[in-house]
Design a protein around this motif. Structure first.
Motif, PDB file in Angstrom:
ATOM      1  N   VAL A 161     -19.467 -26.293 -21.625  1.00  0.00           N
ATOM      2  CA  VAL A 161     -20.381 -25.330 -22.210  1.00  0.00           C
ATOM      3  C   VAL A 161     -21.291 -24.789 -21.114  1.00  0.00           C
ATOM      4  CG1 VAL A 161     -22.089 -27.096 -22.790  1.00  0.00           C
ATOM      5  CG2 VAL A 161     -22.077 -24.946 -24.065  1.00  0.00           C
ATOM      6  N   HIS A 162     -21.683 -23.521 -21.234  1.00  0.00           N
ATOM      7  CA  HIS A 162     -22.586 -22.917 -20.256  1.00  0.00           C
ATOM      8  C   HIS A 162     -24.019 -23.340 -20.585  1.00  0.00           C
ATOM      9  CE1 HIS A 162     -19.020 -20.445 -19.637  1.00  0.00           C
ATOM     10  NE2 HIS A 162     -19.543 -20.074 -18.474  1.00  0.00           N
ATOM     11  N   VAL A 163     -24.635 -24.112 -19.687  1.00  0.00           N
ATOM     12  CA  VAL A 163     -26.001 -24.603 -19.886  1.00  0.00           C
ATOM     13  C   VAL A 163     -27.022 -23.539 -19.495  1.00  0.00           C
ATOM     14  CG1 VAL A 163     -27.671 -26.368 -19.210  1.00  0.00           C
ATOM     15  CG2 VAL A 163     -25.261 -26.975 -19.508  1.00  0.00           C
ATOM     16  N   SER A 164     -26.776 -22.825 -18.395  1.00  0.00           N
ATOM     17  CA  SER A 164     -27.670 -21.753 -17.960  1.00  0.00           C
ATOM     18  C   SER A 164     -26.864 -20.710 -17.215  1.00  0.00           C
ATOM     19  CB  SER A 164     -28.789 -22.299 -17.058  1.00  0.00           C
ATOM     20  OG  SER A 164     -28.239 -22.849 -15.872  1.00  0.00           O
ATOM     21  N   ALA A 165     -27.391 -19.475 -17.178  1.00  0.00           N
ATOM     22  CA  ALA A 165     -26.733 -18.383 -16.463  1.00  0.00           C
ATOM     23  C   ALA A 165     -27.788 -17.352 -16.097  1.00  0.00           C
ATOM     24  CB  ALA A 165     -25.639 -17.752 -17.321  1.00  0.00           C
ATOM     25  N   ASN A 166     -27.637 -16.758 -14.912  1.00  0.00           N
ATOM     26  CA  ASN A 166     -28.623 -15.775 -14.468  1.00  0.00           C
ATOM     27  C   ASN A 166     -28.245 -14.375 -14.974  1.00  0.00           C
ATOM     28  OD1 ASN A 166     -26.452 -15.207 -12.826  1.00  0.00           O
ATOM     29  ND2 ASN A 166     -27.678 -14.837 -11.000  1.00  0.00           N
ATOM     30  N   PRO A 167     -29.165 -13.401 -14.837  1.00  0.00           N
ATOM     31  CA  PRO A 167     -28.869 -12.045 -15.328  1.00  0.00           C
ATOM     32  C   PRO A 167     -27.641 -11.414 -14.686  1.00  0.00           C
ATOM     33  CG  PRO A 167     -31.223 -12.308 -14.936  1.00  0.00           C
ATOM     34  CD  PRO A 167     -30.570 -13.535 -14.395  1.00  0.00           C
ATOM     35  N   ALA A 168     -27.338 -11.787 -13.412  1.00  0.00           N
ATOM     36  CA  ALA A 168     -26.203 -11.176 -12.722  1.00  0.00           C
ATOM     37  C   ALA A 168     -24.858 -11.685 -13.231  1.00  0.00           C
ATOM     38  CB  ALA A 168     -26.316 -11.426 -11.214  1.00  0.00           C
ATOM     39  N   TYR A 169     -24.861 -12.694 -14.094  1.00  0.00           N
ATOM     40  CA  TYR A 169     -23.601 -13.200 -14.663  1.00  0.00           C
ATOM     41  C   TYR A 169     -22.865 -12.065 -15.372  1.00  0.00           C
ATOM     42  CZ  TYR A 169     -20.371 -16.455 -16.940  1.00  0.00           C
ATOM     43  OH  TYR A 169     -19.245 -17.127 -17.349  1.00  0.00           O
ATOM     44  N   LEU A 170     -23.568 -11.319 -16.223  1.00  0.00           N
ATOM     45  CA  LEU A 170     -22.955 -10.226 -16.978  1.00  0.00           C
ATOM     46  C   LEU A 170     -22.389  -9.166 -16.041  1.00  0.00           C
ATOM     47  CD1 LEU A 170     -22.359  -8.576 -19.526  1.00  0.00           C
ATOM     48  CD2 LEU A 170     -24.734  -7.801 -19.491  1.00  0.00           C
ATOM     49  N   ALA A 171     -23.173  -8.787 -14.994  1.00  0.00           N
ATOM     50  CA  ALA A 171     -22.744  -7.716 -14.099  1.00  0.00           C
ATOM     51  C   ALA A 171     -21.474  -8.086 -13.345  1.00  0.00           C
ATOM     52  CB  ALA A 171     -23.862  -7.382 -13.108  1.00  0.00           C
ATOM     53  N   ASN A 172     -21.287  -9.359 -13.021  1.00  0.00           N
ATOM     54  CA  ASN A 172     -20.139  -9.783 -12.225  1.00  0.00           C
ATOM     55  C   ASN A 172     -18.944 -10.210 -13.068  1.00  0.00           C
ATOM     56  OD1 ASN A 172     -20.828 -10.096  -9.082  1.00  0.00           O
ATOM     57  ND2 ASN A 172     -22.687 -10.497 -10.263  1.00  0.00           N
ATOM     58  N   ALA A 173     -19.190 -10.865 -14.207  1.00  0.00           N
ATOM     59  CA  ALA A 173     -18.082 -11.372 -15.018  1.00  0.00           C
ATOM     60  C   ALA A 173     -17.749 -10.471 -16.191  1.00  0.00           C
ATOM     61  CB  ALA A 173     -18.404 -12.783 -15.527  1.00  0.00           C
ATOM     62  N   GLY A 174     -18.706  -9.651 -16.641  1.00  0.00           N
ATOM     63  CA  GLY A 174     -18.441  -8.769 -17.764  1.00  0.00           C
ATOM     64  C   GLY A 174     -18.544  -9.435 -19.115  1.00  0.00           C
ATOM     65  N   ILE A 175     -19.190 -10.618 -19.184  1.00  0.00           N
ATOM     66  CA  ILE A 175     -19.363 -11.334 -20.448  1.00  0.00           C
ATOM     67  C   ILE A 175     -20.852 -11.556 -20.656  1.00  0.00           C
ATOM     68  CG2 ILE A 175     -18.802 -13.411 -21.773  1.00  0.00           C
ATOM     69  CD1 ILE A 175     -16.332 -13.752 -20.068  1.00  0.00           C
ATOM     70  N   ALA A 176     -21.361 -11.189 -21.855  1.00  0.00           N
ATOM     71  CA  ALA A 176     -22.784 -11.313 -22.143  1.00  0.00           C
ATOM     72  C   ALA A 176     -23.063 -12.566 -22.968  1.00  0.00           C
ATOM     73  CB  ALA A 176     -23.273 -10.071 -22.897  1.00  0.00           C
ATOM     74  N   ASN A 177     -24.327 -13.012 -22.905  1.00  0.00           N
ATOM     75  CA  ASN A 177     -24.823 -14.105 -23.767  1.00  0.00           C
ATOM     76  C   ASN A 177     -23.930 -15.345 -23.675  1.00  0.00           C
ATOM     77  OD1 ASN A 177     -26.858 -12.327 -24.768  1.00  0.00           O
ATOM     78  ND2 ASN A 177     -25.357 -11.462 -26.202  1.00  0.00           N
ATOM     79  N   VAL A 178     -23.701 -15.832 -22.441  1.00  0.00           N
ATOM     80  CA  VAL A 178     -22.779 -16.965 -22.257  1.00  0.00           C
ATOM     81  C   VAL A 178     -23.450 -18.313 -22.482  1.00  0.00           C
ATOM     82  CG1 VAL A 178     -21.306 -15.694 -20.680  1.00  0.00           C
ATOM     83  CG2 VAL A 178     -23.226 -17.029 -19.782  1.00  0.00           C
ATOM     84  N   VAL A 179     -24.778 -18.389 -22.390  1.00  0.00           N
ATOM     85  CA  VAL A 179     -25.456 -19.679 -22.545  1.00  0.00           C
ATOM     86  C   VAL A 179     -25.185 -20.218 -23.947  1.00  0.00           C
ATOM     87  CG1 VAL A 179     -27.675 -20.861 -22.562  1.00  0.00           C
ATOM     88  CG2 VAL A 179     -27.231 -19.069 -20.871  1.00  0.00           C
ATOM     89  N   GLY A 180     -24.686 -21.446 -24.012  1.00  0.00           N
ATOM     90  CA  GLY A 180     -24.345 -22.077 -25.284  1.00  0.00           C
ATOM     91  C   GLY A 180     -22.898 -21.881 -25.685  1.00  0.00           C
ATOM     92  N   GLN A 181     -22.164 -21.012 -24.978  1.00  0.00           N
ATOM     93  CA  GLN A 181     -20.758 -20.777 -25.321  1.00  0.00           C
ATOM     94  C   GLN A 181     -19.857 -21.760 -24.584  1.00  0.00           C
ATOM     95  OE1 GLN A 181     -19.078 -16.832 -25.805  1.00  0.00           O
ATOM     96  NE2 GLN A 181     -21.054 -15.901 -25.212  1.00  0.00           N
ATOM     97  N   LYS A 182     -18.772 -22.185 -25.295  1.00  0.00           N
ATOM     98  CA  LYS A 182     -17.760 -23.048 -24.692  1.00  0.00           C
ATOM     99  C   LYS A 182     -16.655 -22.172 -24.132  1.00  0.00           C
ATOM    100  CE  LYS A 182     -18.652 -26.774 -28.011  1.00  0.00           C
ATOM    101  NZ  LYS A 182     -18.080 -27.625 -29.092  1.00  0.00           N
ATOM    102  N   VAL A 183     -16.069 -22.645 -23.014  1.00  0.00           N
ATOM    103  CA  VAL A 183     -15.069 -21.833 -22.339  1.00  0.00           C
ATOM    104  C   VAL A 183     -13.835 -21.616 -23.206  1.00  0.00           C
ATOM    105  CG1 VAL A 183     -13.949 -23.770 -21.150  1.00  0.00           C
ATOM    106  CG2 VAL A 183     -13.878 -21.471 -20.140  1.00  0.00           C
TER     107      VAL A 183
END
Length: 661
Positions: A161-183
C-alpha cells in the motif's frame, strides 16, 4: 541515617542539587555544579545563583520562586538559561521544594537543576531536519513515495500500500490520489512484477536502479528503490521520473543505427579513435613513472654531491682559489644535472597555467563553504590566516584545486580513525635561503607564500611519505582514489616555481606545505636579516643535546650545531636522552623533535625538567605551530622552530633560547 542517604543521593545524581537556607541565603551545592556548568563549589549564596540567570529570565524566575515561598506553597518549577563558567548559557529545568516549620514559616528550599541543553539542541535539529525533508518532499520534480508490504490472498508480502507520496507522483506516473491505494487495486494486470521487484529490495536490503514501463498510463519510468530501516517496518522508498520522451528518442536512435551502415561505421571509427587515445595515455603515464623513478634516484645522488661540495667549500677551501674554481665547476655541473632531472619529473605533468597576482588569504576564505561541504559535518575546519601576507604568483583555479585535493585527502585520512577530527589551513610569509634551496632540486631561494594543510588523521609512515607524490600510488582501498591527487598537486606547484613538503607520523596526522612564489617586483613588507652575525654562534663551551629519531635529520642537526660552534651530544629517543641528561649536568640546551615513537618530545621535556629545572628546551617539528598547538601536542609559550629550517634560522633560535633569562 537519613542524612547519610541524602548525602549519597547528592553524589549519585547527575542533577545539580542545591540546598538553600532561607534565613541567611546560604546555598550548598553538590559536585554536579562543577561537572555540568564548570563552576567551583565555593559559591554559597542565592544572590550568586540569581546573578548567573540570563537577564531576560531573571525577574520572572525570582518572582515565581518568591511567590511560592511567600504564598505558603511547597513546590516550584521553572525553566531558564543559566550561565556556565565559560560564559555560555545552558537551558535548565529547575524544581524545588520548600521546607517549613510547624507554624508554616519557610526555613529551607531544596531543589535540583537539570541541564537540558543537549535535548533542546537535538529537538531543534530534528525540527530543522523534518522541515528540510518536508521542503524537499514537496518541491522535487521527481516522484517519490513510500510503500508498505502487506500479506494478501496471494501469500505473505504479496501486496503493498502507498503510505505517502509527493505532489510530483501524479506528474511522473499519471496516477492521482495514490496514498492508501494497494498496487493490486491500482494496476492489477502488472502488479505482480512491481511486487516482486520491491519485495527483493525489502528482503535483501540491496538498493536497486532500473527502468520499466507503467503500462496502465503509458509512462516509461526510471526508478531507484531502497529499504527503509529497520526491516521490520516492511517499507521501501521509491524515487522515479518520467523518461518517456528520452526512451522514445533512444528507441528511434537504435532504429536509425540499425538501418544506416554509415552510422555503424562512424561508431566503429570513434571507438578506434578512443582506444588509440587510451593506449597513448597509458604509454605516457608509464613513461612518466619510469622517468620519475630514474630522476628520483638521480636526485638523491645529486643531493649528496651538492651537499658534500657545499661542506667542502665552507670548511676546507675558503682560502684555496684554485680548488674553489674546481669545486664551483663541479657544483655548477651538479646543479645543471639537477635541473635536467627536474624536467624529467615534469615530463607527464605539463599543463597550461594562467598565473596571476593572488591574495591567498582571500582565496582560502572564499573556499570555506566549499571546504566545509567537502569535509562533511563530522569534521572541524579551522583557518589561520597571517596578517600582512604577501601576494603570490600562481594560477588561482589550480591553487584552489590543490588545496581542495589536500583537504579531501585529509578528510579520508581522518575517516580512517574515528570519523572526527580537525583540518587546519594556515598561511604565512616564508623566506627559503640559499642553503636550504641548495638541497632541494629545482628550488630557487627567495620569498614565498606558504599554505599549510594539516589533518589529525592516521598519518603516514616514512615509506609512504617517500612515495606519496608518485603517480598512481595510493594507500586507499579500491574505488576511493586514483593515486593522482598528490601527483597533480606536486606537478602544479613545481610548474609554478614553488615547493611542496609533507610532514607526517603514523597516528599523529599529516601536514602538507605549499610554497608559492611571491609576486615578482613586490617590495618586502619587512626587512629580513639575510646573514647571521658572529654573535649568534657558540663559543665552544656550551653543550647541546640533540634528540631526533630520524637518523638523517639528526646527523644534519648535529653537524649544523657543531658548525655553529657548539659542543653536541646526540640520541635517537627519550630513553637515551634522559641517561645523557643524568650523566652530563653541563648540558645547556635540549633540542628535541616533538613527535617521536614511545615518549614524545613534550613528555620528555617535562621529565627532563623534573630532573633539571634550569634546563632550556627548543622543540622542532614539521607541523605548523598553530596545527601542533591545536592538536594538543604542544602548549602555548614553548620554544619551537619549524622544519625545514636553515642554518641561519637555527643559529638565531638557539642563541635566543640560550640567552633568555
Amino acid at each position: 541515617m537519613s542524612a547519610e542517604r541524602y548525602r549519597l543521593a547528592m553524589l549519585a545524581t547527575n542533577d545539580a542539587i542545591w540546598d538553600w537556607r532561607l534565613a541567611d541565603g546560604h546555598v550548598v551545592w553538590n559536585q554536579s555544579l562543577r561537572t555540568l556548568f564548570g563552576h567551583a563549589l565555593d559559591h554559597s549564596s542565592a544572590a550568586w545563583w540569581l546573578d548567573h540567570i540570563h537577564p531576560d529570565d531573571r525577574a520572572r524566575v525570582e518572582a515565581d520562586i518568591h511567590a511560592v515561598i511567600d504564598g505558603n506553597g511547597t513546590a516550584w518549577t521553572g525553566e531558564y538559561r543559566f550561565r556556565r563558567a565559560d560564559g555560555s548559557y545552558a537551558d535548565v529545568f529547575d524544581r524545588g521544594s520548600v521546607l517549613r516549620e510547624a507554624d508554616g514559616r519557610p526555613v529551607r528550599m531544596i531543589g535540583a537543576m537539570l541541564d537540558q541543553s543537549s535535548r533542546k539542541a537535538a529537538e531543534a535539529a530534528l525540527r530543522d531536519s523534518e522541515q528540510q525533508y518536508q521542503a524537499l518532499f514537496e518541491r522535487i520534480d521527481e516522484g517519490f513515495c513510500v510503500i508498505e508490504f502487506l500479506d494478501g490472498p496471494h501469500g505473505p508480502m504479496s501486496d503493498y500500500v502507498h503510505v505517502s507520496a509527493n505532489p510530483a507522483y501524479l506528474a511522473n506516473a499519471g496516477i492521482a490520489n495514490v496514498v492508501g491505494q494497494k498496487v493490486r487495486e491500482m494496476v492489477p494486470d502488472e502488479a505482480g512484477a512491481w511486487v516482486e521487484t520491491y519485495r527483493e529490495v525489502l528482503l535483501t536490503g540491496e538498493p536497486i536502479r532500473f527502468e520499466r514501463e507503467l503500462v496502465a498510463t503509458g509512462r516509461y519510468l526510471e526508478l531507484a528503490a531502497f529499504r527503509i530501516e529497520p526491516a521490520e517496518r516492511r517499507q521501501v522508498a521509491v524515487l522515479f521520473q518520467d523518461v518517456t520522451a528520452r526512451h522514445r528518442a533512444e528507441m528511434a536512435l537504435r532504429e536509425l543505427n540499425d538501418t544506416l551502415e554509415r552510422r555503424v561505421q562512424a561508431e566503429v571509427a570513434e571507438r578506434l579513435k578512443a582506444e588509440d587515445a587510451l593506449r597513448q595515455s597509458q604509454k605516457m603515464e608509464a613513461v612518466g613513472q619510469l622517468t620519475g623513478g630514474i630522476a628520483h634516484d638521480f636526485n638523491n645522488m645529486l643531493a649528496v654531491v651538492i651537499s658534500s661540495l657545499d661542506l667542502l667549500d665552507r670548511k676546507f677551501l675558503s682560502n684555496d682559489t684554485r680548488a674553489m674554481r674546481y669545486v664551483d665547476a663541479a657544483r655548477n655541473g651538479a646543479r645543471r644535472a639537477a635541473q635536467l632531472t627536474q624536467r624529467l619529473l615534469a615530463f607527464s605533468r605539463q599543463q597550461p597555467l594562467k598565473p596571476e597576482t593572488l591574495d591567498v588569504n582571500r582565496l582560502v576564505a572564499g573556499m570555506s563553504d566549499l571546504l566545509r561541504h567537502s569535509l562533511g559535518a563530522g569534521l572541524q575546519l579551522e583557518t589561520v590566516l597571517a596578517g600582512g601576507l604577501w601576494r603570490a604568483h600562481a594560477d588561482p583555479n589550480q591553487l584552489e584545486n590543490a588545496i581542495l585535493n589536500l583537504a579531501v585527502n585529509g578528510r579520508d585520512a581522518m575517516d580512517e580513525t574515528d570519523g572526527a577530527g580537525r583540518l587546519t589551513i594556515e598561511t604565512a610569509n616564508c623566506h627559503l635561503d640559499e642553503r636550504y634551496a641548495a638541497d632541494q632540486v629545482g628550488l630557487q631561494p627567495g620569498q614565498y607564500v606558504m599554505i599549510a594543510v594539516t589533518d589529525t588523521g592516521s598519518g603516514m609512515s616514512p615509506e609512504v611519505v617517500a612515495k606519496a607524490f608518485d603517480p598512481f600510488f595510493t594507500t586507499k582501498e579500491v574505488g576511493r582514489g586514483t593515486g593522482l591527487g598528490l601527483s597533480q598537486v606536486y606537478g602544479f606547484v613545481k610548474q609554478s616555481g614553488g615547493h611542496v613538503r609533507i610532514y607526517s607520523e603514523p597516528g599523529q596526522g599529516t601536514t602538507v606545505k605549499l610554497y608559492m612564489p611571491r609576486r615578482p617586483g613586490a617590495a618586502p613588507d619587512e626587512v629580513e636579516a639575510e646573514t647571521v652575525a658572529n654573535a649568534l654562534h657558540g663559543d665552544g663551551r656550551e653543550l647541546i643535546l640533540v634528540v631526533e629519531d630520524e637518523q638523517a635529520v639528526r646527523l644534519m642537526s648535529v653537524e649544523a650545531l657543531e658548525e655553529l660552534g657548539y659542543r653536541v651530544l646526540e640520541t635517537d629517543g627519550a630513553e637515551g636522552a634522559l641517561k645523557l641528561i643524568d650523566a652530563h649536568p653541563d648540558i645547556d640546551l635540549m633540542f628535541t623533535d616533538v613527535v617521536m615513537p614511545g615518549m614524545n618530545g613534550r613528555k620528555l621535556a617535562d621529565e627532563a625538567r623534573r630532573r633539571r629545572p634550569d634546563l632550556k628546551v627548543l622543540f622542532t617539528t614539521g607541523y605548523t605551530r598553530n596545527a601542533v598547538v591545536h592538536n594538543g601536542v604542544l602548549d602555548h609559550g614553548v620554544n619551537l622552530i619549524g622544519k625545514p629550517f636553515t642554518l641561519d634560522e637555527l643559529a638565531a633560535r638557539v642563541r635566543e633560547v640560550l640567552d633568555a633569562a
